[in-house]
Design a protein around this motif. Structure first.
Motif, PDB file in Angstrom:
ATOM      1  N   VAL A 199      -6.459  -3.136  -8.914  1.00 19.75           N
ATOM      2  CA  VAL A 199      -5.063  -3.056  -8.480  1.00 19.75           C
ATOM      3  C   VAL A 199      -4.896  -3.731  -7.126  1.00 19.75           C
ATOM      4  CG1 VAL A 199      -4.622  -0.923  -9.761  1.00 19.75           C
ATOM      5  CG2 VAL A 199      -5.399  -0.802  -7.382  1.00 19.75           C
ATOM      6  N   THR A 200      -3.647  -3.990  -6.766  1.00 18.82           N
ATOM      7  CA  THR A 200      -3.339  -4.677  -5.516  1.00 18.82           C
ATOM      8  C   THR A 200      -3.379  -3.715  -4.328  1.00 18.82           C
ATOM      9  OG1 THR A 200      -0.977  -4.253  -5.699  1.00 18.82           O
ATOM     10  CG2 THR A 200      -1.822  -6.257  -6.773  1.00 18.82           C
ATOM     11  N   ALA A 201      -3.364  -4.312  -3.133  1.00 14.69           N
ATOM     12  CA  ALA A 201      -3.301  -3.514  -1.903  1.00 14.69           C
ATOM     13  C   ALA A 201      -2.004  -2.719  -1.851  1.00 14.69           C
ATOM     14  CB  ALA A 201      -3.420  -4.427  -0.687  1.00 14.69           C
ATOM     15  N   GLN A 202      -0.925  -3.299  -2.324  1.00 11.77           N
ATOM     16  CA  GLN A 202       0.355  -2.598  -2.328  1.00 11.77           C
ATOM     17  C   GLN A 202       0.288  -1.355  -3.204  1.00 11.77           C
ATOM     18  OE1 GLN A 202       3.702  -5.051  -3.426  1.00 11.77           O
ATOM     19  NE2 GLN A 202       5.130  -3.347  -3.487  1.00 11.77           N
ATOM     20  N   THR A 203      -0.395  -1.453  -4.346  1.00  9.63           N
ATOM     21  CA  THR A 203      -0.557  -0.306  -5.225  1.00  9.63           C
ATOM     22  C   THR A 203      -1.380   0.785  -4.548  1.00  9.63           C
ATOM     23  OG1 THR A 203      -0.395  -1.711  -7.183  1.00  9.63           O
ATOM     24  CG2 THR A 203      -1.426   0.435  -7.483  1.00  9.63           C
ATOM     25  N   MET A 204      -2.458   0.391  -3.878  1.00 12.12           N
ATOM     26  CA  MET A 204      -3.280   1.361  -3.148  1.00 12.12           C
ATOM     27  C   MET A 204      -2.494   2.018  -2.014  1.00 12.12           C
ATOM     28  SD  MET A 204      -6.422   1.868  -4.186  1.00 12.12           S
ATOM     29  CE  MET A 204      -7.778   1.130  -5.100  1.00 12.12           C
ATOM     30  N   THR A 205      -1.607   1.251  -1.384  1.00 15.53           N
ATOM     31  CA  THR A 205      -0.801   1.788  -0.293  1.00 15.53           C
ATOM     32  C   THR A 205       0.184   2.823  -0.808  1.00 15.53           C
ATOM     33  OG1 THR A 205      -0.985  -0.308   0.912  1.00 15.53           O
ATOM     34  CG2 THR A 205       0.773   1.181   1.599  1.00 15.53           C
ATOM     35  N   GLY A 206       0.712   2.603  -2.012  1.00 19.36           N
ATOM     36  CA  GLY A 206       1.706   3.503  -2.574  1.00 19.36           C
ATOM     37  C   GLY A 206       1.224   4.931  -2.712  1.00 19.36           C
ATOM     38  N   ASP A 226      -7.109 -10.688  -3.400  1.00 14.24           N
ATOM     39  CA  ASP A 226      -7.884  -9.478  -3.215  1.00 14.24           C
ATOM     40  C   ASP A 226      -7.364  -8.362  -4.109  1.00 14.24           C
ATOM     41  OD1 ASP A 226      -9.514 -10.604  -1.293  1.00 14.24           O
ATOM     42  OD2 ASP A 226      -8.146 -10.096   0.341  1.00 14.24           O
ATOM     43  N   LEU A 227      -8.280  -7.745  -4.838  1.00 14.19           N
ATOM     44  CA  LEU A 227      -7.946  -6.593  -5.660  1.00 14.19           C
ATOM     45  C   LEU A 227      -8.948  -5.480  -5.376  1.00 14.19           C
ATOM     46  CD1 LEU A 227      -7.180  -8.341  -9.085  1.00 14.19           C
ATOM     47  CD2 LEU A 227      -5.514  -7.341  -7.522  1.00 14.19           C
ATOM     48  N   TYR A 228      -8.536  -4.261  -5.652  1.00 18.83           N
ATOM     49  CA  TYR A 228      -9.379  -3.090  -5.397  1.00 18.83           C
ATOM     50  C   TYR A 228      -9.684  -2.376  -6.706  1.00 18.83           C
ATOM     51  CZ  TYR A 228      -8.001  -3.629  -0.485  1.00 18.83           C
ATOM     52  OH  TYR A 228      -7.801  -4.103   0.783  1.00 18.83           O
TER      53      TYR A 228
END
Length: 430
Positions: A199-206, A226-228
């Motif tokens: 998933v994206t950084a934005q998804t992790m931030t959510g 970059d993906l996590y």
């Protein structure tokens, strides 16, 4: 993420509530940031109004045949000032957002005082821990003796804190995952999802993993971005509805998924390094619920019961505790842990952590619903394990071990496996 104005309006009460979970809020710094941002917005609005007026005067002067050079110069300078203010405002917006993203959720008053598991309050115990008249083994010795777990080869492949399940061990993992999904989808009306593991950084931030806990994640560059790797299915499941407005009639939503989970376990060296209790990769069935904000505590009670249903189905002894304010996860406002009995350790260990996150994650991810007045408000999000496969397998082996080295299996797994016992040599037995 919090609303800056709401935190400031709460004043010292906010500071004291966050102090309960070990976070020191610099309220004056927040007030300064908010004030500078508001001043920037106000000044820019005034200059835009003036720019509009000057532009009107330029037109009127030109139409009357007058000299508009001075007015045009003023209009040019105003545009530059507005552009500079907009840039400054973007910087202030970013600085305020970064500040707010570091602040954990505010614990509910119901959360006990304390900063560690020692302060957890026991709510109930279910089942009786088994008493053996022989020297009980832990899941590592049992699994390796039966040939269904192989930690040496896992270390050869990937290093420490990985495991390989073989034969019946792999079948057991698959059976547990299927059983849990069946319980949640058929009895508890969850909708099963198959979700991405990257998933994206934005998804992790959510959901609150970023920016504060990046060291706990595995990050990879794929196709120049970059993906996590997901640390839990909570991340993709909750963010399925990011930046969406959910109709009130569709609430609550109940979602579940079985995924691998990837965690660096930064800072946990020396803890649970033996066996499958704390690994860099493990498998878990996750539950997520999304509801109206005022319903979150009711939904939390349901979720705890759903996690318990899995343990009851397996006949495993466990207890439920309420975590102290200083021991909860970053996004939680209240957490109940379900802990299973591990004979090898002579204690209960966490197997499901059910958290009510209130509107905290929804604000970060932009998940809203619409009220009767037509206005949108953040929903509440909740998550919990239902259950992790590895820890359940460990408890299953340890609580059901026999004097001859075999392991008796609960009836609930027989339809998925076709046998009721694992012999000491790893062979299936009726």
């Amino acid at each position: 993420m919090h609303d800056a104005r709401a935190l400031i309006d709460m004043g010292e009460d906010t500071v004291q509530k966050l102090a309960r979970r070990g976070y020191k809020l610099d309220l004056s710094a927040l007030e300064s940031l908010q004030s500078r941002r508001n001043h920037s917005i106000h000044t820019a609005d005034e200059l835009r109004a003036e720019s509009k007026q000057v532009a009107k005067q330029v037109g009127e002067t030109a139409r009357s045949g007058g000299d508009a050079d001075e007015l045009k110069e003023r209009a040019r300078r105003l545009k530059e000032e507005i552009r500079d203010l907009e840039t400054a405002q973007e910087d202030l917006d970013r600085e305020l957002r970064d500040f707010l993203l570091q602040i954990p959720n505010i614990p509910l008053d119901a959360a006990p005082e304390g900063d560690s598991e020692d302060f957890a309050v026991e709510l109930r115990k279910v089942g009786t821990p088994p008493a053996f008249d022989f020297a009980a083994k832990d899941h590592v010795d049992l699994g390796e003796a039966m040939g269904i777990l192989d930690f040496a080869r896992a270390t050869k492949l990937s290093g420490p804190r990985f495991s390989v399940a073989r034969g019946i061990g792999a079948a057991l993992e698959r059976a547990l995952a299927t059983l849990f999904l069946d319980i949640h989808t058929r009895r508890h009306d969850y909708t099963e999802y198959s979700v991405p593991y990257l998933v994206t950084a934005q998804t992790m931030t959510g959901t609150g993993q970023l920016p504060k806990f990046e060291e706990d994640l595995f990050k990879t560059g794929v196709a120049e971005r970059d993906l996590y790797l997901v640390p839990t299915a909570e991340v993709p499941l909750t963010n399925l509805f990011a930046e969406e407005i959910i109709a009130p009639k569709d609430l609550p939503l109940a979602l579940t998924a079985h995924t691998p989970c990837f965690r660096s376990e930064a800072g946990s060296y020396g803890r649970d390094t033996r066996g499958i209790l704390r690994q860099h990769q493990f498998s878990k069935v996750e539950m997520v619920r999304i509801c109206a904000a005022e319903e979150s505590q009711t939904e939390m009670a349901l979720m705890v019961g759903h996690a318990e249903a899995c343990l009851k189905e397996l006949g495993l002894a466990y207890r439920v505790v309420e975590l102290a304010a200083g021991d909860m996860g970053f996004s939680a406002q209240l957490t109940h842990d379900v802990e299973v009995w591990l004979p090898s350790q002579g204690t209960y260990r966490e197997i499901s952590s059910v958290s009510d996150c209130g509107t905290f994650q929804a604000r970060r991810a932009g998940i809203r619903t619409r009220g009767a007045d037509g206005k949108t408000t953040p929903v509440a999000t909740l998550n919990g394990s239902g259950l992790p496969i590895g820890r359940t397998l460990a408890a299953l082996l340890e609580q059901n071990q026999q004097a001859d080295g075999s392991v008796a299996l609960p009836e609930a797994l027989v339809p998925y496996l076709g046998f009721r016992r694992i012999a000491a040599d790893g062979a299936p037995q009726e």
